[in-house]
Design a protein around this motif. Structure first.
Motif, PDB file in Angstrom:
ATOM      1  N   LEU A 206      -8.295  12.160  -2.074  1.00  0.00           N
ATOM      2  CA  LEU A 206      -7.420  11.348  -2.933  1.00  0.00           C
ATOM      3  C   LEU A 206      -6.756  12.157  -4.042  1.00  0.00           C
ATOM      4  CD1 LEU A 206      -9.581   8.104  -3.316  1.00  0.00           C
ATOM      5  CD2 LEU A 206      -7.454   8.366  -2.017  1.00  0.00           C
TER       6      LEU A 206
ATOM      7  N   TRP B  90      -2.976  12.206  -4.840  1.00  0.00           N
ATOM      8  CA  TRP B  90      -2.276  11.086  -5.444  1.00  0.00           C
ATOM      9  C   TRP B  90      -2.864  10.641  -6.776  1.00  0.00           C
ATOM     10  CZ3 TRP B  90      -4.218  10.314  -0.299  1.00  0.00           C
ATOM     11  CH2 TRP B  90      -3.282  10.600   0.695  1.00  0.00           C
TER      12      TRP B  90
ATOM     13  N   TYR C   6      -5.494   2.441  -5.332  1.00  0.00           N
ATOM     14  CA  TYR C   6      -4.569   2.017  -4.272  1.00  0.00           C
ATOM     15  C   TYR C   6      -3.117   2.183  -4.697  1.00  0.00           C
ATOM     16  CZ  TYR C   6      -3.251  -0.815  -0.187  1.00  0.00           C
ATOM     17  OH  TYR C   6      -2.750  -1.251   1.010  1.00  0.00           O
TER      18      TYR C   6
ATOM     19  N   CYS D 147      -1.486   5.692  -4.444  1.00  0.00           N
ATOM     20  CA  CYS D 147      -1.434   6.325  -3.118  1.00  0.00           C
ATOM     21  C   CYS D 147      -0.185   5.928  -2.337  1.00  0.00           C
ATOM     22  CB  CYS D 147      -2.663   5.924  -2.297  1.00  0.00           C
ATOM     23  SG  CYS D 147      -4.214   6.512  -2.987  1.00  0.00           S
TER      24      CYS D 147
ATOM     25  N   THR E 181      -0.358   6.710   3.501  1.00  0.00           N
ATOM     26  CA  THR E 181      -1.465   7.509   4.048  1.00  0.00           C
ATOM     27  C   THR E 181      -2.737   7.262   3.248  1.00  0.00           C
ATOM     28  OG1 THR E 181       0.109   9.205   4.738  1.00  0.00           O
ATOM     29  CG2 THR E 181      -2.210   9.847   4.637  1.00  0.00           C
ATOM     30  N   GLY E 182      -2.622   7.251   1.947  1.00  0.00           N
ATOM     31  CA  GLY E 182      -3.772   6.954   1.091  1.00  0.00           C
ATOM     32  C   GLY E 182      -4.265   5.531   1.276  1.00  0.00           C
ATOM     33  N   HIS E 183      -3.332   4.597   1.477  1.00  0.00           N
ATOM     34  CA  HIS E 183      -3.720   3.213   1.737  1.00  0.00           C
ATOM     35  C   HIS E 183      -4.553   3.120   3.009  1.00  0.00           C
ATOM     36  CE1 HIS E 183       0.079   1.696  -0.589  1.00  0.00           C
ATOM     37  NE2 HIS E 183      -0.834   2.218  -1.392  1.00  0.00           N
TER      38      HIS E 183
ATOM     39  N   LEU F  28      -6.310   5.524   4.335  1.00  0.00           N
ATOM     40  CA  LEU F  28      -7.598   6.163   4.073  1.00  0.00           C
ATOM     41  C   LEU F  28      -8.548   5.184   3.387  1.00  0.00           C
ATOM     42  CD1 LEU F  28      -9.521   8.601   3.870  1.00  0.00           C
ATOM     43  CD2 LEU F  28      -8.360   9.181   1.724  1.00  0.00           C
TER      44      LEU F  28
END
Length: 183
Positions: A12, A15, A78, A81, A84-86, A88
């Motif tokens: 993470l 971001w 959240y 991000c 892509t982070g979401h 993950l």
């Protein structure tokens, strides 16, 4: 859990500001004390029924707190991000939901310390984003969560039936021993 938390922090970091990740990591390390509590409980012998119930409540409460800390990134991070982070964070919540059901299903109290938090972490953040793609994710997450609740209900029933069957088996063995002695 700290190893998984550290891995998630590294992922993470693209971001989320590092200081927030560090605070969360420290909180995760602290919340891992629930494993020590569980270990202490399992090492105790000759507990009365009220003692077992009290320990179960303490462990369920500690598990709820630790699970809340574990799911904190799904809410707090959240918004920083990208998609892509979401994904993950959704993957972490979905895997945690499945693991929580598998591990906690024999105990409803412990199940309630995991499933609502993990399901909410899957559903609520995408709903708040509010575009059709994220709403679709929330619908899929709702379906997964409902399936996991059904699975937990089934596993709980099977675990209960296993204990009842074991008690019946023990009673039959005692009856057979008595008959053997009498004859």
């Amino acid at each position: 859990m700290p190893i998984f938390a550290l891995t998630l922090c590294v992922m993470l970091a693209a971001w989320v500001p590092v200081e927030y990740l560090a605070y969360w990591f420290v909180a995760m390390c602290g919340s891992s004390a629930r494993h020590w509590l569980g270990y202490k409980f399992l090492r105790l012998e000759n507990l009365s029924a009220p003692d077992v119930r009290r320990w179960s409540y303490w462990l369920a409460g500690a598990s709820f707190a630790a699970n809340a800390v574990w799911m904190l990134p799904a809410y707090a991070f959240y918004w920083w991000c990208t998609d892509t982070g979401h994904m993950l964070l959704a993957l972490v919540a979905g895997c945690s939901l499945a693991a929580g059901v598998a591990l906690a299903a024999p105990s409803r109290m412990h199940l309630f310390s995991a499933v609502p938090l993990y399901a909410a972490a899957l559903i609520i953040p995408p709903v708040i984003v509010g575009d059709p793609f994220h709403w679709g994710l929330a619908v899929l997450a709702t379906g997964l969560s409902l399936f996991m609740v059904h699975l937990a209900y089934t596993l709980h029933g099977n675990a209960r039936d296993l204990f009842l069957t074991r008690e019946d088996k023990n009673e039959l063995i005692e009856q057979q021993k008595k008959k053997k002695i009498e004859s």
